[in-house]
Design a protein around this motif. Structure first.
Motif, PDB file in Angstrom:
ATOM      1  N   ARG A  16      25.464  30.292 160.256  1.00  0.00           N
ATOM      2  CA  ARG A  16      25.383  29.606 161.540  1.00  0.00           C
ATOM      3  C   ARG A  16      26.223  28.338 161.510  1.00  0.00           C
ATOM      4  O   ARG A  16      26.076  27.507 160.613  1.00  0.00           O
ATOM      5  CB  ARG A  16      23.922  29.258 161.831  1.00  0.00           C
ATOM      6  CG  ARG A  16      23.668  28.723 163.230  1.00  0.00           C
ATOM      7  CD  ARG A  16      22.216  28.266 163.352  1.00  0.00           C
ATOM      8  NE  ARG A  16      21.309  29.308 162.917  1.00  0.00           N
ATOM      9  CZ  ARG A  16      20.183  29.077 162.253  1.00  0.00           C
ATOM     10  NH1 ARG A  16      19.834  27.838 161.951  1.00  0.00           N
ATOM     11  NH2 ARG A  16      19.411  30.076 161.902  1.00  0.00           N
ATOM     12  N   PRO A  17      27.114  28.132 162.470  1.00  0.00           N
ATOM     13  CA  PRO A  17      27.909  26.902 162.476  1.00  0.00           C
ATOM     14  C   PRO A  17      27.048  25.668 162.706  1.00  0.00           C
ATOM     15  O   PRO A  17      26.003  25.741 163.353  1.00  0.00           O
ATOM     16  CB  PRO A  17      28.893  27.103 163.627  1.00  0.00           C
ATOM     17  CG  PRO A  17      28.442  28.300 164.377  1.00  0.00           C
ATOM     18  CD  PRO A  17      27.427  29.029 163.566  1.00  0.00           C
ATOM     19  N   GLU A  18      27.463  24.557 162.129  1.00  0.00           N
ATOM     20  CA  GLU A  18      26.755  23.308 162.341  1.00  0.00           C
ATOM     21  C   GLU A  18      27.142  22.718 163.698  1.00  0.00           C
ATOM     22  O   GLU A  18      28.213  23.013 164.228  1.00  0.00           O
ATOM     23  CB  GLU A  18      27.087  22.315 161.225  1.00  0.00           C
ATOM     24  CG  GLU A  18      26.656  22.789 159.849  1.00  0.00           C
ATOM     25  CD  GLU A  18      26.782  21.721 158.782  1.00  0.00           C
ATOM     26  OE1 GLU A  18      26.783  20.522 159.137  1.00  0.00           O
ATOM     27  OE2 GLU A  18      26.881  22.074 157.593  1.00  0.00           O
ATOM     28  N   PRO A  19      26.276  21.873 164.253  1.00  0.00           N
ATOM     29  CA  PRO A  19      26.621  21.222 165.524  1.00  0.00           C
ATOM     30  C   PRO A  19      27.859  20.347 165.361  1.00  0.00           C
ATOM     31  O   PRO A  19      28.206  19.932 164.245  1.00  0.00           O
ATOM     32  CB  PRO A  19      25.377  20.370 165.828  1.00  0.00           C
ATOM     33  CG  PRO A  19      24.289  20.935 164.990  1.00  0.00           C
ATOM     34  CD  PRO A  19      24.943  21.496 163.772  1.00  0.00           C
ATOM     35  N   SER A  29      24.717  16.320 158.278  1.00  0.00           N
ATOM     36  CA  SER A  29      25.308  17.595 157.864  1.00  0.00           C
ATOM     37  C   SER A  29      24.187  18.431 157.272  1.00  0.00           C
ATOM     38  O   SER A  29      23.156  17.904 156.838  1.00  0.00           O
ATOM     39  CB  SER A  29      26.411  17.392 156.816  1.00  0.00           C
ATOM     40  OG  SER A  29      25.853  16.940 155.598  1.00  0.00           O
ATOM     41  N   ARG A  30      24.378  19.729 157.260  1.00  0.00           N
ATOM     42  CA  ARG A  30      23.360  20.604 156.678  1.00  0.00           C
ATOM     43  C   ARG A  30      23.176  20.290 155.196  1.00  0.00           C
ATOM     44  O   ARG A  30      22.054  20.245 154.694  1.00  0.00           O
ATOM     45  CB  ARG A  30      23.766  22.063 156.894  1.00  0.00           C
ATOM     46  CG  ARG A  30      22.674  23.062 156.540  1.00  0.00           C
ATOM     47  CD  ARG A  30      23.040  24.459 157.021  1.00  0.00           C
ATOM     48  NE  ARG A  30      22.906  24.556 158.467  1.00  0.00           N
ATOM     49  CZ  ARG A  30      23.740  25.254 159.246  1.00  0.00           C
ATOM     50  NH1 ARG A  30      24.771  25.882 158.715  1.00  0.00           N
ATOM     51  NH2 ARG A  30      23.540  25.307 160.556  1.00  0.00           N
ATOM     52  N   ASP A  31      24.279  20.062 154.499  1.00  0.00           N
ATOM     53  CA  ASP A  31      24.187  19.738 153.075  1.00  0.00           C
ATOM     54  C   ASP A  31      23.427  18.434 152.861  1.00  0.00           C
ATOM     55  O   ASP A  31      22.597  18.331 151.946  1.00  0.00           O
ATOM     56  CB  ASP A  31      25.587  19.638 152.469  1.00  0.00           C
ATOM     57  CG  ASP A  31      25.548  19.337 150.985  1.00  0.00           C
ATOM     58  OD1 ASP A  31      25.091  20.212 150.220  1.00  0.00           O
ATOM     59  OD2 ASP A  31      25.950  18.222 150.588  1.00  0.00           O
ATOM     60  N   TYR A  66      16.958  19.959 163.997  1.00  0.00           N
ATOM     61  CA  TYR A  66      16.846  21.331 164.471  1.00  0.00           C
ATOM     62  C   TYR A  66      18.196  21.921 164.858  1.00  0.00           C
ATOM     63  O   TYR A  66      18.309  23.139 165.025  1.00  0.00           O
ATOM     64  CB  TYR A  66      15.879  21.404 165.647  1.00  0.00           C
ATOM     65  CG  TYR A  66      14.430  21.283 165.231  1.00  0.00           C
ATOM     66  CD1 TYR A  66      13.823  22.287 164.475  1.00  0.00           C
ATOM     67  CD2 TYR A  66      13.672  20.178 165.591  1.00  0.00           C
ATOM     68  CE1 TYR A  66      12.495  22.180 164.087  1.00  0.00           C
ATOM     69  CE2 TYR A  66      12.342  20.058 165.220  1.00  0.00           C
ATOM     70  CZ  TYR A  66      11.758  21.068 164.463  1.00  0.00           C
ATOM     71  OH  TYR A  66      10.447  20.958 164.089  1.00  0.00           O
ATOM     72  N   GLY A  67      19.199  21.102 165.013  1.00  0.00           N
ATOM     73  CA  GLY A  67      20.532  21.636 165.242  1.00  0.00           C
ATOM     74  C   GLY A  67      21.135  22.237 163.985  1.00  0.00           C
ATOM     75  O   GLY A  67      22.115  22.978 164.054  1.00  0.00           O
ATOM     76  N   TYR A  68      20.542  21.922 162.840  1.00  0.00           N
ATOM     77  CA  TYR A  68      21.069  22.374 161.552  1.00  0.00           C
ATOM     78  C   TYR A  68      20.173  23.400 160.878  1.00  0.00           C
ATOM     79  O   TYR A  68      20.664  24.297 160.189  1.00  0.00           O
ATOM     80  CB  TYR A  68      21.253  21.166 160.623  1.00  0.00           C
ATOM     81  CG  TYR A  68      22.221  20.142 161.164  1.00  0.00           C
ATOM     82  CD1 TYR A  68      23.560  20.175 160.797  1.00  0.00           C
ATOM     83  CD2 TYR A  68      21.799  19.154 162.051  1.00  0.00           C
ATOM     84  CE1 TYR A  68      24.467  19.249 161.293  1.00  0.00           C
ATOM     85  CE2 TYR A  68      22.687  18.216 162.553  1.00  0.00           C
ATOM     86  CZ  TYR A  68      24.021  18.267 162.183  1.00  0.00           C
ATOM     87  OH  TYR A  68      24.908  17.354 162.685  1.00  0.00           O
ATOM     88  N   VAL A  69      18.853  23.236 161.016  1.00  0.00           N
ATOM     89  CA  VAL A  69      17.886  24.194 160.478  1.00  0.00           C
ATOM     90  C   VAL A  69      16.832  24.453 161.545  1.00  0.00           C
ATOM     91  O   VAL A  69      16.339  23.517 162.172  1.00  0.00           O
ATOM     92  CB  VAL A  69      17.223  23.682 159.180  1.00  0.00           C
ATOM     93  CG1 VAL A  69      18.215  23.673 158.035  1.00  0.00           C
ATOM     94  CG2 VAL A  69      16.632  22.294 159.358  1.00  0.00           C
TER      95      VAL A  69
END
Length: 244
Positions: A16-19, A29-31, A66-69
């Motif tokens: 899934r792409p990140e926002p 960032s997701r990381d 919630y935009g990332y997970v």
């Protein structure tokens, strides 16, 4: 404007792409989210990990995460995959097949030592399918691809899976002992001393001669030595199977 939580089925989190990036009130960032969650788990245990607490550590509103997970379960999957990434970063798995499988087992044990919560997550539920997890599996399988006796993929897969299952089970046993020690407030020597009168009475009945031998004659090695002894038994079993 608040960000709406993603639906749980909105694509795999790995793909899934990140926002789009934002600089205010702070970059995410997701990381970065995963690393913050891991830091909380390392310091306070897995029970303390929540999206709200991770957001607070990053000085962000929970809704931004919630935009990332989409769910806490996705966050836990990402944490497990990040640990496998650390295992992969140790480099290729090399050596003859025993050495390669031993390296696989010790990387799992090392990861569990660095992140006490890791084994709790990998021991339950379906296998993790994150990119780092798959990369570690690929490396473990590839290490046996040219080894004598491992001529088919089923033999390779069975050997890697057997060693991994042993490692996870042995580490679970070690973790259980540490948890009991922490919760009881007694170290191993104190616990043994508290149970010694009971064991003496049990052994005196004569009904448990093998347990009496364990108490009297067994070496009782340290956890790391016990882990290697058990691993040797597993590897000897694989060797015997290959020779047939």
């Amino acid at each position: 404007m608040k960000e709406k939580p993603l639906e749980a089925g909105a694509g795999l989190v790995w793909e899934r792409p990140e926002p789009p990036g934002r600089t205010a009130p702070g970059p995410l960032s997701r990381d970065g989210i995963v690393r913050a969650a891991m830091a909380i788990a390392d310091a306070e245990g897995l029970v303390s990990v929540s999206l709200r607490k991770v957001a607070a550590a990053l000085d962000a509103g929970p809704m931004r995460l919630y935009g990332y997970v989409a769910t806490k379960e996705e966050l836990l999957d990402l944490m497990v995959d990040a640990v496998y990434g650390e295992m992969v970063s140790a480099g290729p798995i090399r050596g003859e097949w025993r050495e390669a499988l031993r390296s696989t087992a010790h990387r799992i044990r090392g990861a569990a030592g660095a992140h006490k919560w890791f084994i709790e997550l990998v021991a339950v539920g379906r296998p993790n399918m994150g990119p780092h997890t798959l990369a570690f599996l690929e490396a473990s399988l590839a290490a046996l691809s040219d080894a004598p006796g491992f001529k088919d993929i089923d033999t390779i897969l069975h050997a890697v899976r057997t060693v991994s299952v042993y490692a996870i089970g042995a580490i679970q046993s070690e973790a259980r002992d540490l948890r009991v020690e922490r919760e009881s407030g007694m170290d191993e020597a104190q616990w043994q001393e508290s149970f010694w009168p009971y064991l003496q009475r049990v052994i005196a009945t004569g009904r448990f001669p093998m347990i009496a031998r364990v108490v009297r004659d067994a070496i009782h090695p340290k956890p790391e030595a016990m882990f290697d002894q058990g691993l040797d038994c597993v590897l000897d079993g694989i060797a015997a199977r290959l020779s047939r």
